[in-house]
Scaffold this motif. Sequence first.
Motif, mmCIF file in Angstrom:
data_model
loop_
_atom_site.group_PDB
_atom_site.id
_atom_site.type_symbol
_atom_site.label_atom_id
_atom_site.label_comp_id
_atom_site.label_asym_id
_atom_site.label_seq_id
_atom_site.Cartn_x
_atom_site.Cartn_y
_atom_site.Cartn_z
ATOM 1 N N CYS A 156 0.814 -1.224 0.000
ATOM 2 C CA CYS A 156 0.000 0.000 0.000
ATOM 3 C C CYS A 156 0.847 1.274 0.000
ATOM 4 C CB CYS A 156 -0.923 0.015 1.214
ATOM 5 S SG CYS A 156 -2.238 -1.221 1.133
ATOM 6 N N GLU A 157 2.074 1.160 0.503
ATOM 7 C CA GLU A 157 2.957 2.324 0.565
ATOM 8 C C GLU A 157 3.225 2.872 -0.825
ATOM 9 O OE1 GLU A 157 5.886 2.299 4.416
ATOM 10 O OE2 GLU A 157 6.340 0.923 2.781
ATOM 11 N N GLY A 158 3.183 4.163 -0.929
ATOM 12 C CA GLY A 158 3.489 4.785 -2.209
ATOM 13 C C GLY A 158 2.305 4.866 -3.159
ATOM 14 N N LEU A 159 1.165 4.270 -2.775
ATOM 15 C CA LEU A 159 -0.048 4.407 -3.579
ATOM 16 C C LEU A 159 -0.888 5.534 -2.978
ATOM 17 C CD1 LEU A 159 -1.122 0.671 -4.133
ATOM 18 C CD2 LEU A 159 0.034 2.173 -5.749
ATOM 19 N N ASP A 160 -1.421 6.387 -3.833
ATOM 20 C CA ASP A 160 -2.194 7.537 -3.370
ATOM 21 C C ASP A 160 -3.364 7.137 -2.488
ATOM 22 O OD1 ASP A 160 -0.569 9.287 -4.757
ATOM 23 O OD2 ASP A 160 -1.898 9.411 -6.504
ATOM 24 N N GLY A 161 -3.515 7.832 -1.374
ATOM 25 C CA GLY A 161 -4.688 7.676 -0.520
ATOM 26 C C GLY A 161 -4.722 6.431 0.336
ATOM 27 N N MET A 162 -3.588 5.745 0.451
ATOM 28 C CA MET A 162 -3.579 4.467 1.189
ATOM 29 C C MET A 162 -3.000 4.586 2.606
ATOM 30 S SD MET A 162 -5.055 2.415 -0.883
ATOM 31 C CE MET A 162 -4.722 0.804 -0.186
ATOM 32 N N GLU A 163 -2.850 5.802 3.087
ATOM 33 C CA GLU A 163 -2.202 6.016 4.393
ATOM 34 C C GLU A 163 -2.939 5.320 5.538
ATOM 35 O OE1 GLU A 163 -1.248 9.108 1.467
ATOM 36 O OE2 GLU A 163 -3.182 8.507 2.304
ATOM 37 N N ASP A 164 -4.286 5.349 5.500
ATOM 38 C CA ASP A 164 -5.068 4.707 6.564
ATOM 39 C C ASP A 164 -4.826 3.205 6.596
ATOM 40 O OD1 ASP A 164 -6.133 7.167 7.179
ATOM 41 O OD2 ASP A 164 -8.130 6.746 6.387
ATOM 42 N N CYS A 165 -4.701 2.630 5.422
ATOM 43 C CA CYS A 165 -4.463 1.194 5.315
ATOM 44 C C CYS A 165 -3.073 0.838 5.851
ATOM 45 C CB CYS A 165 -4.610 0.761 3.859
ATOM 46 S SG CYS A 165 -5.147 -0.947 3.688
ATOM 47 N N VAL A 166 -2.077 1.605 5.458
ATOM 48 C CA VAL A 166 -0.710 1.376 5.940
ATOM 49 C C VAL A 166 -0.680 1.455 7.467
ATOM 50 C CG1 VAL A 166 1.659 2.266 5.956
ATOM 51 C CG2 VAL A 166 0.385 2.181 3.809
ATOM 52 N N ALA A 167 -1.322 2.469 8.023
ATOM 53 C CA ALA A 167 -1.333 2.664 9.478
ATOM 54 C C ALA A 167 -2.050 1.513 10.192
ATOM 55 C CB ALA A 167 -1.995 3.997 9.824
ATOM 56 N N ALA A 168 -3.201 1.091 9.671
ATOM 57 C CA ALA A 168 -3.964 -0.010 10.283
ATOM 58 C C ALA A 168 -3.177 -1.314 10.234
ATOM 59 C CB ALA A 168 -5.312 -0.177 9.590
ATOM 60 N N CYS A 169 -2.513 -1.566 9.110
ATOM 61 C CA CYS A 169 -1.705 -2.783 8.959
ATOM 62 C C CYS A 169 -0.523 -2.792 9.921
ATOM 63 C CB CYS A 169 -1.200 -2.911 7.526
ATOM 64 S SG CYS A 169 -2.472 -3.327 6.315
ATOM 65 N N ARG A 170 0.162 -1.650 10.051
ATOM 66 C CA ARG A 170 1.323 -1.564 10.954
ATOM 67 C C ARG A 170 0.910 -1.753 12.407
ATOM 68 N NH1 ARG A 170 4.521 2.256 7.716
ATOM 69 N NH2 ARG A 170 5.626 0.810 6.341
ATOM 70 N N LYS A 171 -0.192 -1.102 12.793
ATOM 71 C CA LYS A 171 -0.691 -1.211 14.171
ATOM 72 C C LYS A 171 -1.069 -2.658 14.478
ATOM 73 C CE LYS A 171 -4.085 0.637 17.376
ATOM 74 N NZ LYS A 171 -5.244 1.516 17.589
#
Length: 110
Positions: free
Chosen positions: A85-100
Motif C-alpha cells: 500500500c505504501e506509495g499508492l495515493d490515498g492508502m495512508e489509513d491502510c498502511v497505518a492499520a496494517c502496521r498497528k
Amino acid sequence: MHQIDPEMKACMDACHECHVTCLHMAMNHCLEAGGRHAEPQHMKIMADCAQICAVAIDFMARKSEHHRHICRECAEICRACASSCEGLDGMEDCVAACRKCADACDKMAA
C-alpha cells in the motif's frame, strides 16, 4: 463472566480495524482508482490481510492454543500489505492499520 486479557483485546481491536480498513479500501478506493491500485498482486495481499485478521480474531476469541502462530502469520501478512500500500495515493489509513495490527500481533505471538 470471563474477562479477555487487555493485551489480547487490544490485538483483537487492531485486527478488526485492519480487517475493515483493508476490505473497504480494496473494494472501494483501489478498484475506483485503478492502475497500480487494482493490480492483482496488490488486491490479493489486501484480501489476504483482511482474511487473516478475521481468522486471528476468531482464534483469540476462542483462546485457541494455536492463536500465537496465527498471530505471527497475521503480523507477517499485515507488513506485506502495508508495503504493497505504501506509495499508492490515498492508502495512508491502510498502511497505518496494517502496521498497528502487525505490532499488536507480534506481542500476542511472543
